[in-house]
Design a protein around this motif. Structure first.
Motif, PDB file in Angstrom:
ATOM      1  N   ASN A  27      15.527 -55.436  55.609  1.00  0.00           N
ATOM      2  CA  ASN A  27      16.705 -56.065  56.317  1.00  0.00           C
ATOM      3  C   ASN A  27      16.346 -55.711  57.929  1.00  0.00           C
ATOM      4  OD1 ASN A  27      17.596 -57.106  54.148  1.00  0.00           O
ATOM      5  ND2 ASN A  27      18.976 -55.311  53.804  1.00  0.00           N
ATOM      6  N   LYS A  55      16.371 -47.253  39.507  1.00  0.00           N
ATOM      7  CA  LYS A  55      16.861 -48.524  40.202  1.00  0.00           C
ATOM      8  C   LYS A  55      18.318 -48.237  40.092  1.00  0.00           C
ATOM      9  CE  LYS A  55      16.102 -53.126  39.982  1.00  0.00           C
ATOM     10  NZ  LYS A  55      17.159 -54.265  39.572  1.00  0.00           N
ATOM     11  N   ASP A  56      19.003 -47.664  38.802  1.00  0.00           N
ATOM     12  CA  ASP A  56      20.463 -47.808  38.828  1.00  0.00           C
ATOM     13  C   ASP A  56      21.184 -46.973  39.867  1.00  0.00           C
ATOM     14  OD1 ASP A  56      20.246 -49.215  36.389  1.00  0.00           O
ATOM     15  OD2 ASP A  56      20.439 -47.359  35.141  1.00  0.00           O
ATOM     16  N   GLY A  57      20.353 -45.953  40.378  1.00  0.00           N
ATOM     17  CA  GLY A  57      21.099 -45.328  41.434  1.00  0.00           C
ATOM     18  C   GLY A  57      20.521 -45.937  43.096  1.00  0.00           C
ATOM     19  N   PHE A  58      19.904 -46.709  43.156  1.00  0.00           N
ATOM     20  CA  PHE A  58      19.151 -47.225  44.132  1.00  0.00           C
ATOM     21  C   PHE A  58      19.559 -48.622  44.641  1.00  0.00           C
ATOM     22  CE2 PHE A  58      15.432 -48.776  46.548  1.00  0.00           C
ATOM     23  CZ  PHE A  58      15.233 -47.836  47.594  1.00  0.00           C
ATOM     24  N   ASN A  59      20.031 -48.899  45.937  1.00  0.00           N
ATOM     25  CA  ASN A  59      20.401 -50.195  46.329  1.00  0.00           C
ATOM     26  C   ASN A  59      19.278 -50.907  46.930  1.00  0.00           C
ATOM     27  OD1 ASN A  59      23.017 -49.873  45.167  1.00  0.00           O
ATOM     28  ND2 ASN A  59      23.707 -48.807  47.149  1.00  0.00           N
ATOM     29  N   GLY A  60      18.136 -50.428  46.889  1.00  0.00           N
ATOM     30  CA  GLY A  60      17.240 -51.345  47.797  1.00  0.00           C
ATOM     31  C   GLY A  60      16.193 -51.890  46.785  1.00  0.00           C
ATOM     32  N   GLU A  61      15.027 -52.494  47.269  1.00  0.00           N
ATOM     33  CA  GLU A  61      13.919 -53.230  46.781  1.00  0.00           C
ATOM     34  C   GLU A  61      12.817 -52.118  46.316  1.00  0.00           C
ATOM     35  OE1 GLU A  61      13.747 -56.602  45.969  1.00  0.00           O
ATOM     36  OE2 GLU A  61      15.907 -56.611  46.508  1.00  0.00           O
ATOM     37  N   ASN A  71      13.901 -47.945  35.661  1.00  0.00           N
ATOM     38  CA  ASN A  71      15.263 -48.539  35.865  1.00  0.00           C
ATOM     39  C   ASN A  71      16.287 -47.742  35.866  1.00  0.00           C
ATOM     40  OD1 ASN A  71      15.185 -51.559  35.141  1.00  0.00           O
ATOM     41  ND2 ASN A  71      14.316 -51.178  33.329  1.00  0.00           N
ATOM     42  N   GLY A  84      14.248 -57.277  41.947  1.00  0.00           N
ATOM     43  CA  GLY A  84      14.393 -56.124  42.868  1.00  0.00           C
ATOM     44  C   GLY A  84      13.008 -54.968  42.590  1.00  0.00           C
TER      45      GLY A  84
END
Length: 113
Positions: free
Chosen positions: A113, A32-38, A29, A68
Motif C-alpha cells: 500500500n 495467515k490467520d494472524g497476519f493482515n498482509g499479503e 494458513n 492473499g
C-alpha cells in the motif's frame, strides 16, 4: 515416482508429495490467520530451480480458493550459474536477481500500500 528413501514423503521427482503440499498449506494458513498482509511464496531448488513446485502451489491455491497468497516463480530469474558450485546456496548475483524479481513482482501485483 522415486521410491526407497525417506525423501519420498517430501518429494516425488521435482514435485512435492500431496502430503507435503497439504502440510505446507496447513502451516501457511495458520500464519495467515494472524497476519493482515499479503503473503508471497516461492521455491528455490538445489543447484537449479524448476517451476514444478510453484505450479503445484498455484494449482492448490486455485483449487482451494485461497486468497492473499501469491506465488513468485523464481525459476524465471535463476539459472545454474546463480548457485554456488559446492553447495546449494545462491551466489551474490543469484540473490540480486531474486531481490529485483521480487521487487518487480510486488509492484506489478500492487502488494504494498
Amino acid at each position: 515416482q522415486k521410491k526407497g528413501n525417506n525423501n519420498d514423503k517430501l518429494n516425488i521427482g521435482d514435485q512435492l508429495s500431496e502430503q507435503a503440499l497439504n502440510d505446507f498449506f496447513i502451516i501457511l494458513n495458520k500464519i495467515k490467520d494472524g497476519f493482515n498482509g499479503e503473503i508471497i511464496i516461492f521455491n528455490l531448488g538445489m543447484n537449479i530451480t524448476q517451476p514444478a513446485i510453484d505450479l503445484q502451489f498455484e494449482k492448490y491455491l486455485k483449487e482451494n480458493n485461497l486468497s492473499g497468497i501469491h506465488v513468485f516463480n523464481a525459476s524465471d530469474y535463476l539459472n545454474k550459474k546463480d548457485y554456488l558450485p559446492l553447495d546449494t546456496h545462491l551466489t551474490k548475483k543469484g540473490n540480486e536477481k531474486i531481490a529485483i524479481g521480487l521487487k518487480g513482482f510486488i509492484l506489478k501485483n500492487n502488494l504494498i500500500n
